[in-house]
Design a protein around this motif. Structure first.
Motif, PDB file in Angstrom:
ATOM      1  N   PRO A  31       1.099  -1.207   0.441  1.00  0.00           N
ATOM      2  CA  PRO A  31       0.338  -0.023  -0.392  1.00  0.00           C
ATOM      3  C   PRO A  31       0.790   1.500  -0.089  1.00  0.00           C
ATOM      4  CG  PRO A  31      -0.289  -1.304   1.773  1.00  0.00           C
ATOM      5  CD  PRO A  31       0.211  -1.629   1.306  1.00  0.00           C
ATOM      6  N   ILE A  32       0.338   1.990  -0.608  1.00  0.00           N
ATOM      7  CA  ILE A  32       0.932   3.496  -0.620  1.00  0.00           C
ATOM      8  C   ILE A  32       0.778   4.046   0.977  1.00  0.00           C
ATOM      9  CG2 ILE A  32       2.389   3.695  -2.494  1.00  0.00           C
ATOM     10  CD1 ILE A  32      -0.337   5.439  -2.803  1.00  0.00           C
ATOM     11  N   PHE A  33       1.712   4.219   2.174  1.00  0.00           N
ATOM     12  CA  PHE A  33       1.531   4.709   2.792  1.00  0.00           C
ATOM     13  C   PHE A  33       1.594   5.887   4.039  1.00  0.00           C
ATOM     14  CE2 PHE A  33       4.504   1.291   2.334  1.00  0.00           C
ATOM     15  CZ  PHE A  33       3.962   0.451   3.487  1.00  0.00           C
ATOM     16  N   TYR A  45       5.856  -4.534   8.577  1.00  0.00           N
ATOM     17  CA  TYR A  45       5.542  -5.513   7.940  1.00  0.00           C
ATOM     18  C   TYR A  45       4.648  -5.126   6.511  1.00  0.00           C
ATOM     19  CZ  TYR A  45       2.797  -9.800   9.015  1.00  0.00           C
ATOM     20  OH  TYR A  45       2.063 -10.665   9.207  1.00  0.00           O
ATOM     21  N   SER A  46       3.326  -4.764   6.357  1.00  0.00           N
ATOM     22  CA  SER A  46       3.045  -4.240   5.283  1.00  0.00           C
ATOM     23  C   SER A  46       4.593  -4.773   4.185  1.00  0.00           C
ATOM     24  CB  SER A  46       2.600  -3.243   4.739  1.00  0.00           C
ATOM     25  OG  SER A  46       1.234  -3.374   5.055  1.00  0.00           O
ATOM     26  N   ALA A  47       5.916  -3.590   4.285  1.00  0.00           N
ATOM     27  CA  ALA A  47       6.435  -3.798   3.158  1.00  0.00           C
ATOM     28  C   ALA A  47       7.518  -4.831   3.171  1.00  0.00           C
ATOM     29  CB  ALA A  47       7.409  -2.591   3.819  1.00  0.00           C
ATOM     30  N   THR A  73       3.937   6.390  -0.960  1.00  0.00           N
ATOM     31  CA  THR A  73       4.010   7.397  -0.364  1.00  0.00           C
ATOM     32  C   THR A  73       2.135   8.044  -0.383  1.00  0.00           C
ATOM     33  OG1 THR A  73       5.002   8.923  -0.166  1.00  0.00           O
ATOM     34  CG2 THR A  73       5.249   7.396   2.155  1.00  0.00           C
ATOM     35  N   ASP A  74       1.415   7.783   0.480  1.00  0.00           N
ATOM     36  CA  ASP A  74      -0.250   9.368   0.118  1.00  0.00           C
ATOM     37  C   ASP A  74       0.279  10.095   1.171  1.00  0.00           C
ATOM     38  OD1 ASP A  74      -2.659   8.746  -0.582  1.00  0.00           O
ATOM     39  OD2 ASP A  74      -3.229   7.175   0.669  1.00  0.00           O
ATOM     40  N   GLU A  75      -0.298  10.356  -0.311  1.00  0.00           N
ATOM     41  CA  GLU A  75       0.429  12.506  -0.066  1.00  0.00           C
ATOM     42  C   GLU A  75      -1.559  13.504   0.151  1.00  0.00           C
ATOM     43  OE1 GLU A  75       3.602  13.981  -0.977  1.00  0.00           O
ATOM     44  OE2 GLU A  75       5.302  11.779  -0.293  1.00  0.00           O
ATOM     45  N   ILE A 289      -1.330  -6.373   1.218  1.00  0.00           N
ATOM     46  CA  ILE A 289      -2.271  -5.090   1.576  1.00  0.00           C
ATOM     47  C   ILE A 289      -2.586  -5.635   3.253  1.00  0.00           C
ATOM     48  CG2 ILE A 289      -3.302  -3.700  -0.096  1.00  0.00           C
ATOM     49  CD1 ILE A 289      -6.080  -5.778   0.605  1.00  0.00           C
ATOM     50  N   GLY A 290      -3.282  -5.033   4.572  1.00  0.00           N
ATOM     51  CA  GLY A 290      -4.088  -4.971   5.624  1.00  0.00           C
ATOM     52  C   GLY A 290      -5.604  -4.488   5.557  1.00  0.00           C
ATOM     53  N   LYS A 291      -6.092  -5.979   6.834  1.00  0.00           N
ATOM     54  CA  LYS A 291      -7.274  -6.301   6.374  1.00  0.00           C
ATOM     55  C   LYS A 291      -8.362  -4.684   6.595  1.00  0.00           C
ATOM     56  CE  LYS A 291      -7.404  -6.783  11.295  1.00  0.00           C
ATOM     57  NZ  LYS A 291      -7.575  -7.714  12.315  1.00  0.00           N
ATOM     58  N   ASP A 292      -7.824  -3.718   7.313  1.00  0.00           N
ATOM     59  CA  ASP A 292      -8.024  -2.784   6.729  1.00  0.00           C
ATOM     60  C   ASP A 292      -8.709  -2.027   5.822  1.00  0.00           C
ATOM     61  OD1 ASP A 292      -5.917  -2.198   6.997  1.00  0.00           O
ATOM     62  OD2 ASP A 292      -5.539  -0.508   7.583  1.00  0.00           O
ATOM     63  N   ILE A 293      -7.665  -1.973   5.061  1.00  0.00           N
ATOM     64  CA  ILE A 293      -7.774  -1.569   3.434  1.00  0.00           C
ATOM     65  C   ILE A 293      -8.445  -2.711   2.415  1.00  0.00           C
ATOM     66  CG2 ILE A 293      -6.489   0.547   4.014  1.00  0.00           C
ATOM     67  CD1 ILE A 293      -4.366  -0.919   2.609  1.00  0.00           C
ATOM     68  N   HIS A 321      -3.213  -7.613  11.603  1.00  0.00           N
ATOM     69  CA  HIS A 321      -2.343  -6.194  12.479  1.00  0.00           C
ATOM     70  C   HIS A 321      -1.206  -6.494  13.431  1.00  0.00           C
ATOM     71  CE1 HIS A 321      -4.725  -3.440  10.542  1.00  0.00           C
ATOM     72  NE2 HIS A 321      -4.111  -3.746   9.976  1.00  0.00           N
ATOM     73  N   TRP A 322      -0.439  -5.712  13.805  1.00  0.00           N
ATOM     74  CA  TRP A 322       0.536  -5.772  14.989  1.00  0.00           C
ATOM     75  C   TRP A 322      -0.304  -5.247  15.729  1.00  0.00           C
ATOM     76  CZ3 TRP A 322       4.506  -8.997  15.701  1.00  0.00           C
ATOM     77  CH2 TRP A 322       4.902 -10.065  15.268  1.00  0.00           C
ATOM     78  N   THR A 323      -0.371  -6.018  17.001  1.00  0.00           N
ATOM     79  CA  THR A 323      -0.860  -4.624  18.294  1.00  0.00           C
ATOM     80  C   THR A 323       0.083  -5.261  19.407  1.00  0.00           C
ATOM     81  OG1 THR A 323      -1.704  -6.871  19.304  1.00  0.00           O
ATOM     82  CG2 THR A 323      -3.469  -6.001  18.087  1.00  0.00           C
TER      83      THR A 323
HETATM   84  N1  MSP Z   1      -2.937   5.201   1.878  1.00  0.00           N
HETATM   85  C1  MSP Z   1      -3.582   3.883   2.353  1.00  0.00           C
HETATM   86  C2  MSP Z   1      -3.292   2.997   1.872  1.00  0.00           C
HETATM   87  C3  MSP Z   1      -3.306   3.177   0.214  1.00  0.00           C
HETATM   88  S1  MSP Z   1      -2.696   1.933  -0.913  1.00  0.00           S
HETATM   89  C4  MSP Z   1      -3.462   2.779  -2.591  1.00  0.00           C
HETATM   90  C5  MSP Z   1      -3.180   3.118   4.078  1.00  0.00           C
HETATM   91  N2  MSP Z   1      -2.666   4.227   4.564  1.00  0.00           N
HETATM   92  S2  MSP Z   1      -2.160   4.013   6.191  1.00  0.00           S
HETATM   93  O1  MSP Z   1      -0.340   4.079   5.810  1.00  0.00           O
HETATM   94  O2  MSP Z   1      -2.306   3.823   6.894  1.00  0.00           O
HETATM   95  O3  MSP Z   1      -1.881   1.901   5.865  1.00  0.00           O
HETATM   96  C6  MSP Z   1      -0.642   1.276   5.107  1.00  0.00           C
HETATM   97  C7  MSP Z   1      -0.270  -0.382   5.068  1.00  0.00           C
HETATM   98  O4  MSP Z   1       0.043  -0.299   7.605  1.00  0.00           O
HETATM   99  C8  MSP Z   1      -1.780  -0.736   5.280  1.00  0.00           C
HETATM  100  O5  MSP Z   1      -1.424  -1.877   5.203  1.00  0.00           O
HETATM  101  C9  MSP Z   1      -2.278  -1.281   6.643  1.00  0.00           C
HETATM  102  O6  MSP Z   1      -2.656  -2.381   7.299  1.00  0.00           O
HETATM  103  C10 MSP Z   1      -0.650  -1.391   7.357  1.00  0.00           C
HETATM  104  N3  MSP Z   1      -0.651  -1.383   8.687  1.00  0.00           N
HETATM  105  C11 MSP Z   1      -1.113   0.622   9.295  1.00  0.00           C
HETATM  106  N4  MSP Z   1      -1.046  -0.333  11.125  1.00  0.00           N
HETATM  107  C12 MSP Z   1      -0.826  -2.028  10.933  1.00  0.00           C
HETATM  108  C13 MSP Z   1      -0.940  -2.470  11.993  1.00  0.00           C
HETATM  109  N5  MSP Z   1      -0.529  -2.160  13.769  1.00  0.00           N
HETATM  110  N6  MSP Z   1      -0.285  -4.038  12.329  1.00  0.00           N
HETATM  111  C14 MSP Z   1      -0.088  -4.587  10.885  1.00  0.00           C
HETATM  112  N7  MSP Z   1      -0.277  -3.242   9.729  1.00  0.00           N
HETATM  113  C15 MSP Z   1      -0.845  -1.939  10.000  1.00  0.00           C
HETATM  114  O7  MSP Z   1      -4.620   2.525   4.454  1.00  0.00           O
END
Ligand code: MSP
Length: 574
Positions: A31-33, A45-47, A73-75, A289-293, A321-323
């Protein structure tokens, strides 16, 4: 039979008959962050998952031209606009700062991406506006009044049923998202709307016809379940007076394109969209991707792609996710784990190994420091490092060469025992386990079960230690004609196992694997999966390693952490 087949797959000297040719091209994406806050271990972890998948593929299909790996990065969006305002920065200043932090972290963590995108780049604006134009030309956008809840933290619209009222910090009742707990606000404005509802059936068909489209399976089922419910049209723009930090709608400056549409198109921008060259990479794409997206990637994105006349991505790999102490990581809770501190404490390879060995995509995993130390000390320092040390130390192998395998001591047919035979039933079990390991690991990678791949390697490492322990080569004597062939064989088998482990660990612990393989004298061109001819002498083939000088001794493979890390003692005391 299994052994022979497996040897053909990974060790044959003839072409790999019967093996499916992998797709010619593979394009992996993270995902872009969001740049509203510094990176944490969840982002890393995603990366890392994407990096390991991509590195494994490169080992299978050498040749850099066939694999591409993007991150970035998602800006744009309200979330960044608000974060910049509260930091007293211009949005672009915040983006520059935080994007640089992500880039630095990924460099340090060995993320082997080939592309990094920032959505504020001109090439991206061009791609998004073109994509918008295509949707518009295909009659999929209309203007309408949108009224409903919007969550700026999650950058999404929410139906009434997904909003609950909670007591806020000031004691007032505030509306929040049921899923994320983030605050929501009521929005009423005229927007451009995408005809998402038209895609309910095509999406269902796509998912039913492609059981591998979303992995692990429970996530595909979840999406199919969502698709059973009503799928309303989607608002894809916001009033510019409200959201100015984004890409303007072409031909209508009063509207800014919805940040998720903007963000998802990054996957096309990277590969050159709208120029025709992008077609050589699309849709042979794997999104990690993470499950939230999930909803954005498994519903909105494929629908937008279908709307633009393109195919949905080949695969979507979803992780949990990591907690920390059972709680979500968040700035407000102050429990965010800084990945750079972790890389520093546990080494890059150590921390990569930990996250990928312990992270199970299906479930959330809880992070704590002691767990890292325990795992790395037992699996990397003691089991793997100890094994390498035992088999290469000069007191056991004074000549420093890859010893000779004696077929009379270890004949390939386990049933026939001759006086010269020294191998036992467990030794055949070891050879068979290590011979099948690369295929097993490959299957685990295909199923997005990197943790299982690492567990399988770890089990084999333990089995190899058992083999060495059983035959106690330190009790055998090189000078004795009765002992020497068997001593050489025991070491040869153990080194062959180590060579397989080193090769298979490259995607997860690249430097450690390099150190291991270099110590064994394995050259850079002998490290791909196609070159992995395990124990050829056992199968009646010559070995390129036998008699070769081992690489130089460069110290412990992975020093134990509990002895070397004074900080841990301090952490216990406080
Ligand atoms: N910008 C959006 C993604 C757009 S992709 C077209 C976004 N960004 S994010 O920075 O919130 O998250 C990026 C990634 O990090 C996602 O896959 C998300 O699931 C992952 N994680 C964010 N928190 C996390 C944890 N605590 N544990 C594991 N992964 C997590 O969503």
């Amino acid at each position: 039979r299994t052994r022979a087949l497996c040897f053909r797959r990974y060790g044959s000297y003839s072409p790999c008959a019967g093996v499916d040719a992998p797709d010619l091209r593979a394009y992996f994406t993270t995902p872009i962050f969001y740049v509203n806050a510094a990176p944490h271990i969840g982002h890393l972890y995603s990366a890392l998952l994407a990096d390991a998948l991509c590195r494994h593929r490169r080992l299978r299909v050498p040749g850099s031209a066939s694999t591409r790996f993007s991150t970035g990065t998602d800006e744009h969006g309200l979330k960044i606009q608000q974060a910049a305002a509260s930091a007293g920065l211009a949005p672009i200043e915040l983006c520059d700062q935080v994007s640089a932090q992500f880039q630095q972290l990924f460099r340090e963590a060995g993320i082997s991406s080939t592309d990094f995108i920032r959505t504020t780049e001109a090439r991206h604006r061009l791609a998004v506006q073109h994509f918008w134009g295509v949707l518009e030309a295909r009659g999929l956008l209309y203007k309408g009044l949108y009224e409903g809840w919007y969550c700026a933290s999650d950058e999404c619209f929410l139906p009434e049923g997904k909003v609950v009222w909670q007591l806020g910090p000031t004691g007032d009742s505030c509306p929040v998202s049921l899923e994320s707990g983030h605050p929501v606000s009521w929005t009423k404005e005229e927007n451009y709307i995408f005809r998402l509802s038209q895609f309910q059936e095509p999406l269902q068909r796509w998912l039913r016809n492609h059981p591998q489209a979303i992995t692990p399976e429970p996530f595909r089922q979840a999406v199919l379940q969502w698709l059973e419910e009503e799928l309303p049209d989607l608002s894809v723009s916001r009033r510019s007076s409200h959201l100015h930090w984004g890409i303007p709608v072409p031909g209508d400056d009063s509207q800014t394109i919805y940040v998720w549409l903007d963000a998802l198109v990054n996957y096309l921008t990277i590969i050159g969209y709208p120029d025709a060259e992008f077609k050589s990479w699309w849709p042979s794409t794997s999104h990690i991707i993470g499950k939230d997206i999930l909803k954005f990637h498994a519903i909105y994105w494929p629908a937008l792609l279908l709307g633009a006349g393109l195919r949905p991505p080949h695969r979507i790999y979803v992780h949990s996710h990591w907690t920390v102490s059972g709680q979500k990581m968040s700035k407000s809770l102050g429990n965010v784990v800084d990945p750079r501190t972790c890389l520093d404490r546990y080494t890059v390879d150590g921390f990569r190994y930990f996250l990928l060995r312990q992270g199970v995509p299906n479930w959330d995993c809880d992070y704590y420091d002691e767990k890292v130390v325990k795992l790395l000390d037992s699996e990397l320092a003691d089991a793997l490092g100890g094994l390498l040390n035992r088999c290469t130390a000069s007191r056991i192998n004074p000549s420093g060469i890859y010893p000779t395998f004696c077929t009379a001591c270890f004949p390939s047919e386990p049933g026939i025992t001759r006086p010269s035979t020294r191998a036992q039933a467990e030794d055949y079990a070891l050879v068979s386990a290590v011979a099948t390991l690369p295929k097993q690991v490959e299957d685990y990678y295909d199923n997005f079960q990197i943790y299982k791949a690492l567990e399988a390697v770890s089990i084999c490492v333990r089995q190899t230690n058992g083999f060495v322990q059983r035959h106690a080569p330190w009790k055998l004597n090189w000078e004795s004609p009765a002992d020497a062939p068997w001593l050489g064989t025991v070491l040869h088998v153990a080194l062959e196992c180590l060579r397989v482990f080193g090769t298979l660990l490259q995607p997860v612990t690249p430097s450690l694997a390099d150190k291991l393989l270099s110590r064994l004298g394995v050259s850079a061109t002998e490290r791909s999966l196609g070159e992995l001819y395990f124990l050829p002498r056992f199968y009646g083939h010559p070995s390129p390693f036998e008699g070769r000088k081992l690489g130089p001794e460069t110290g412990l493979l992975f020093p134990r952490l509990d002895q070397s890390r004074a900080w841990l003692v301090k952490a216990h005391r406080t």
